[in-house]
Each structure stands twice: as C-alpha cells, then as structure tokens.
Design a protein around this motif. Sequence first.
Motif, PDB file in Angstrom:
ATOM      1  N   ASN A 162       0.832  -1.203   0.000  1.00  0.00           N
ATOM      2  CA  ASN A 162       0.000   0.000   0.000  1.00  0.00           C
ATOM      3  C   ASN A 162       0.871   1.260   0.000  1.00  0.00           C
ATOM      4  N   ASN A 163       2.137   1.129   0.379  1.00  0.00           N
ATOM      5  CA  ASN A 163       3.053   2.266   0.419  1.00  0.00           C
ATOM      6  C   ASN A 163       3.647   2.521  -0.960  1.00  0.00           C
ATOM      7  N   ARG A 164       3.383   3.716  -1.482  1.00  0.00           N
ATOM      8  CA  ARG A 164       3.980   4.109  -2.765  1.00  0.00           C
ATOM      9  C   ARG A 164       5.422   4.537  -2.564  1.00  0.00           C
ATOM     10  N   MET A 165       5.656   5.289  -1.480  1.00  0.00           N
ATOM     11  CA  MET A 165       6.971   5.823  -1.183  1.00  0.00           C
ATOM     12  C   MET A 165       6.966   6.175   0.298  1.00  0.00           C
ATOM     13  N   VAL A 166       8.150   6.141   0.908  1.00  0.00           N
ATOM     14  CA  VAL A 166       8.285   6.509   2.311  1.00  0.00           C
ATOM     15  C   VAL A 166       9.288   7.647   2.393  1.00  0.00           C
ATOM     16  N   TYR A 167       8.913   8.707   3.108  1.00  0.00           N
ATOM     17  CA  TYR A 167       9.860   9.781   3.385  1.00  0.00           C
ATOM     18  C   TYR A 167      10.402   9.518   4.779  1.00  0.00           C
ATOM     19  N   VAL A 168      11.666   9.150   4.867  1.00  0.00           N
ATOM     20  CA  VAL A 168      12.305   8.763   6.120  1.00  0.00           C
ATOM     21  C   VAL A 168      13.014   9.976   6.711  1.00  0.00           C
ATOM     22  N   LEU A 169      12.735  10.266   7.977  1.00  0.00           N
ATOM     23  CA  LEU A 169      13.444  11.322   8.685  1.00  0.00           C
ATOM     24  C   LEU A 169      14.711  10.706   9.277  1.00  0.00           C
ATOM     25  N   LYS A 170      15.867  11.231   8.901  1.00  0.00           N
ATOM     26  CA  LYS A 170      17.145  10.648   9.312  1.00  0.00           C
ATOM     27  C   LYS A 170      17.285  10.556  10.823  1.00  0.00           C
ATOM     28  N   LYS A 171      16.752  11.516  11.531  1.00  0.00           N
ATOM     29  CA  LYS A 171      16.885  11.536  12.993  1.00  0.00           C
ATOM     30  C   LYS A 171      16.180  10.349  13.647  1.00  0.00           C
TER      31      LYS A 171
END
Length: 158
Positions: A135-144
């Motif tokens: 269901n996830n098209r893309m994930v924006y990962v926060l480096k912290k």
Amino acid sequence: MSFPENKDPLVKAVIHFENGTLAKGFFDDAGGMVRQALESGKGSLPALPVELQLLAGGQEPIDLSAAKAVFFVKTFEGSKEYKEIKFFQSHPEIAGLWVRVRFYDNEVSEGIVHNSLTFLEQPGFFMKPPDPQSNNRMVYVLKKSLVDFQVLGIQFEF
C-alpha cells in the motif's frame, strides 16, 4: 518509478510520529513537488511545518521534526491480512542505492534511495519500498529517526 498520472493535487499520506501516533490525510501538492518525488524518488519535503488536510476533517500544520516517517499510500484502509515484503529477494531492478534502515523503534526495512547530494544534505529522504503490491507508494524517512543505515548495493541506470 512511475505511477499513473493523476491531476488531483491531493496526495494521500500517513504520518507516523515518534510517540507512536498517526495522522492520516492529504498533502496539498498544487506545486507538484510531492508527486514529482513520488515518480522520481528525488527531492525532499520542506523542513517547515507542512499543511495536512486531515482525513478526520480540518487542516493541521504538521511539524515533521516530530515525525518518524511519512508514508505516501495508495489507500488509507490498507489490508491488515497482507504481509508486506520489507526486504528484496535479490538485487533491485530499479536504479539507486539499495539500503536497509533500522528505526529507533527497531522497525527494519529495505528500499531504493536516489543517490544524490540532496539525499546527503536534507533532513530526510524518499525511499521506494521493495514490495510492488504494498500500500506504500513511497516513504519519506526522517534521518533523525534512524539508528542504523546500511548501503547494501548500487543499481545503475543503463
């Protein structure tokens, strides 16, 4: 990384916060920045609070510094029975850095990250998950939010 063209400026997103809560809603992507990132894997979300049109109603500024990750989804419902593939069976077939990330809550996943200076300089990066049925098209990962980041390989674009 290509998705069917959609003229609607609203992009479905689920934001996972560090404290375990979620916010579901729509990014107003009138400028096309998020949609372009979803298609190319390049770019970053703004460091400033972003406006989210909440699924429950109303608008809310979201401070991404309190977020673990932003999941850009196909639907808000998903499927509780579906077991998402979080790791590639073999090397990925799309260009980019093949990475494995581990979040502070011990969630581990793999994905493809665009290899660029933006990826190195920004507080977060877009990661394409390995499961095409996810269901996830893309994930924006926060480096912290990461405690480990490994480059497993590089897939070149020919």
